[in-house]
Design an enzyme around this catalytic site. Sequence first.
Site, short mmCIF file in Angstrom:
data_model
loop_
_atom_site.label_atom_id
_atom_site.label_comp_id
_atom_site.label_asym_id
_atom_site.label_seq_id
_atom_site.Cartn_x
_atom_site.Cartn_y
_atom_site.Cartn_z
N LYS A 168 -12.05 72.04 30.08
CA LYS A 168 -12.89 71.28 31.01
C LYS A 168 -13.76 72.23 31.83
O LYS A 168 -13.30 73.29 32.26
CB LYS A 168 -11.96 70.46 31.92
CG LYS A 168 -12.65 69.53 32.90
CD LYS A 168 -11.58 68.74 33.67
CE LYS A 168 -12.17 67.79 34.68
NZ LYS A 168 -11.11 67.04 35.40
N SER A 244 -12.35 62.37 35.31
CA SER A 244 -13.38 63.38 35.22
C SER A 244 -13.27 64.26 33.98
O SER A 244 -14.19 65.01 33.71
CB SER A 244 -13.35 64.25 36.48
OG SER A 244 -12.12 64.95 36.56
N SER A 268 -7.88 61.68 36.56
CA SER A 268 -8.89 62.38 35.75
C SER A 268 -8.42 62.92 34.41
O SER A 268 -9.24 63.33 33.60
CB SER A 268 -9.51 63.51 36.56
OG SER A 268 -10.41 63.00 37.51
#
Lengths: 608, 608
Positions: A168, A244, A268
């Site tokens: 990420k 996210s 997330s």
Amino acid sequence: MPDGDMLHTASLATPSLTTSLSASSDRAEPRAAPPSAPWQVISARKVAERQARLDAHPEWQLEAEAVPDAQVKDVSTITTLQLTARELDIVTKHDATALVEALRLRKFTAVEVLKAYCHAASIAQRVTNCLTEIFFDEGLERAAELDRHLEETGQVVGPLHGLPFSIKDHVKVKGHDTATGYISWAFKTVSDKDAVAVDILRRAGAVLYVKTANPQTLLSLETNNNIYGRTLNPFNRDLSPGGSSGGESALIALHGSPMGLGTDIGGSIRIPAAHAGLYGLKGSVARMPHAGLMGSHDGMDAILGALGPIATSARDLALFCRVMLQYEPWLIEPPLLEIPWKQNVIEGEGIQKKLCIAILWDDGVVRPHPPILDALKRTKNALLRAGHEVIDWEPVDHRYSWDLITKMYFLDGGEEYRETMRKDPPVPQSEWILAQVPNDGKPYDVADIFKINLEREAFRVKVATHWNATRSRTGTGRSVDAVLSPVAPTLAPPHDSTRWWGYTSYWNLMDFPAAVFPLGRFAPEDNRSLDVSADLPPVGQPRNPEERFISEQWNPETYKNAPISLQLIGRRLNEERVLGMLERVEEALRLAEGSGSGSDKNFSCVTL
Amino acid sequence: MPDGDMLHTASLATPSLTTSLSASSDRAEPRAAPPSAPWQVISARKVAERQARLDAHPEWQLEAEAVPDAQVKDVSTITTLQLTARELDIVTKHDATALVEALRLRKFTAVEVLKAYCHAASIAQRVTNCLTEIFFDEGLERAAELDRHLEETGQVVGPLHGLPFSIKDHVKVKGHDTATGYISWAFKTVSDKDAVAVDILRRAGAVLYVKTANPQTLLSLETNNNIYGRTLNPFNRDLSPGGSSGGESALIALHGSPMGLGTDIGGSIRIPAAHAGLYGLKGSVARMPHAGLMGSHDGMDAILGALGPIATSARDLALFCRVMLQYEPWLIEPPLLEIPWKQNVIEGEGIQKKLCIAILWDDGVVRPHPPILDALKRTKNALLRAGHEVIDWEPVDHRYSWDLITKMYFLDGGEEYRETMRKDPPVPQSEWILAQVPNDGKPYDVADIFKINLEREAFRVKVATHWNATRSRTGTGRSVDAVLSPVAPTLAPPHDSTRWWGYTSYWNLMDFPAAVFPLGRFAPEDNRSLDVSADLPPVGQPRNPEERFISEQWNPETYKNAPISLQLIGRRLNEERVLGMLERVEEALRLAEGSGSGSDKNFSCVTL
């Protein structure tokens, strides 16, 4: 871009600036835009740089005629149409656990494995806009090294030898930018150091090759930012892949990575895993390494996030955790707990034959859409058939939990976000979350902060007491073993429409581990009348604006092809037990529904 | 009273107001002084109430002619002179572990055990002023119940069946005041609930009968407050028994309790254990129950304290921890870590035969007094003789650690202390600590707090890295197993003279567990020249005002008869390993010095 639609986003993925950037090297010096450059200029340069990295490998790019029109919503099978049979074998027939075993046995080389994933990742990027930093060549060099090492020594370098691993964007990877979806950080956050988890991945033999999109602010359950635009759901591009960690979920669902690193402070990891039909684990704080992330509010520890895996099987979640803790990260990252991974618990030790699982049907704020209630009911029936016990989980203070956790997200009144985004207009989900800032946008003072901490502790005591009290309702002599819950009140939502985090953020506030697992995909034509009346009284009028918005949003066609998922929640620090119990739940579903559970990597079986 | 001398304090212990209070019942309704009453009035009422509880049992009080003059400094043998042989057998020949075994085997009844301790506790109170709330009769009722239960069922109610247990004043005990050394809380804090640790003690069968003195503010390493005055060290009443758990240490050293509950956020278990020749364990935060304490700054979690035992043997420390965790307190107290007690580690599992222990001779701020350096040297030699390895621990940032931890103690600029003490003048050690308040006494704002948290984390990383780096200096292939350190730069100090916490507070900031153990008592006539020159370069001029004060304080006569102690420190959450290694250290000392180690409960052997 804040209001960019899918086409706008798609057009950003093929910008006209590529010729201005070196297309041949992973290590091209980034050319920082002048600090005063408008955000569009910085965005264009980042996008162009990314495109140049893709263009360096035309062999992996989708040919022009194969690029689906924007009207094509379901792009989930596009990778499989493009890949060779051997590539397909690698990326669709192996989860990470099987892949490291195949690599160890030299069924595949690390280089060919990485190439297959690079190929799929390039396609995934083209159709969903899921990548940020791309460094295929760096990965190929490392993969070649690993192959040589295995060839020469007969030994793997570690338990993840040759496994491609996606990261990420806000997690630091040495030598690469950590823009984290912020215009003001782009080109300025090239890391000189790996995050602790990334360092362990490398030592374990994983191969890094891409970073993946996260939204502006990170406080979003969708994935959209002014650098790259929005990321799309591969099963239905009108929908969000969640956030996210939404770059991860889109990429992994398209077989562009076998496993990825996400983070979760309000949902997330779980939301993107759920919206992309994947497995995800949000563990308790301080169980997995967490140092080396860029993000807002360093030093804010009233509420903390957890780093964890998104993967294509439950056993891969355990693989990730096992490897992380095998390297004793607590010796170098002081907040981490020295609690070695208990693989024996996953394998059943201490998990009773007959479980009692409590089902959260409705959190009292927003009733879930019908496919989710139906998934709960299917799972309930499967559990009963397998001899387990099921009771209802009475919700406690979900609205309050949201009001409380937002105080902690915004202890400084949102000041740091506003400062970071001075020249970076809020995308719609940023606007929405910033509208939740309490205390009129003013920072709390020290007395407020002590009070908020006490409210958090009182909340945790209340919910723990509630959990303990279920003992009087179970037939097992214990309190309930786990809570089975929706991950969100909706399936993957249309872009910019997420309005309620309470099904996930609640368990961050409790710091309880939760694993997300898939149950197939939604087919509107199967939207049969759902008989949950025995379990649930009708809501009647919407109880609040969020419920009004979400109930009005229900239309089977909107969610066509969206993955259906649930989460299983256990007590704090019981990550292994949650995964061990998840195995039982999936076993019950398999027994009840044949091969219909989500463990089929190809999602070929759409069940409702 | 803030400047009260020993005589003043002693006179408070026999006030003239006793006749105005019921002397016959433990449950007399406290008569609250009017809120506007001056502190002396409130103090007098609390003291009178306490005296009444003692007067209800004249059989346990010291006869007038046996009360030592104020000139008698060493009162450590007074209990043994007064008790019957059977009482002496109970209180001096058994540690808690032996006592619960004897109770289980019905060698003693719970009632006779408690009576012996009540007798000793009454005497201890008379000569050191160590008690606050006294409820002998409530304890006797419970003891009788336990005896009946064992008689009737043949079973103990739990692992501490019949064990008397003393509780530090600020820990809530149902039905009793929790004044915590604050005038403003006296009579107003009768608890309707037990602290979690107290509740477990009761369920395990322990018998509660007294609460013990702690200082005003709790932020003091001595024990003095305006309610009861100061507590004295039984080995030399000119000295402090330490604090903040100093009521416990004075009581236990005089055999008035087999084990007591303390708390430690800067040294408050370790310092009193050290100054009274006892064993004490400060574990890592959230390992032992901690809910249900009165104190300032609830909700402040930048730095947290740990609750733990003070006892007369190392194995009793383990007994306490084992029992606490046996009741799974994490199920009801959410911050607690679900890490079950690992008795097998104490018994040696995973502890290598050859240890490498690092010695901290001097923290770079205040060089310890000669008897402490000598104790380190003796232990070093004993370890080497037993085949272990010893290296020097290079101190890192001890002054900085103090500046940092005081920021966390006083995040609110000391406001809450000032408010609580509006009508309660600071005793000298409160004055001293409040002079340490940083930031000009102003509260920090949210940005400051985030920054302070980051400084704390950076400090922890720095010290952990330093610890890891010792690997290159050990011959074991590991980094050092433990650090052996002074507990303070002085032995038990003359009242009001504590000036440096750095040897203890440092490990609170690190959240590393530390166990204190005794090495005999100091005899000035044995103050032979200490040859530590090989280990230590001379300091020369004092490096700072604290060192000047403490080095000028050195005079062998001052510390006559004071216990000598050290602490052994391990990595975070390794409480069991610390206790397992302590066993090795004590074994080495026994081998080297015969029976000279502190494990002799009577402290009959004064060694230097």
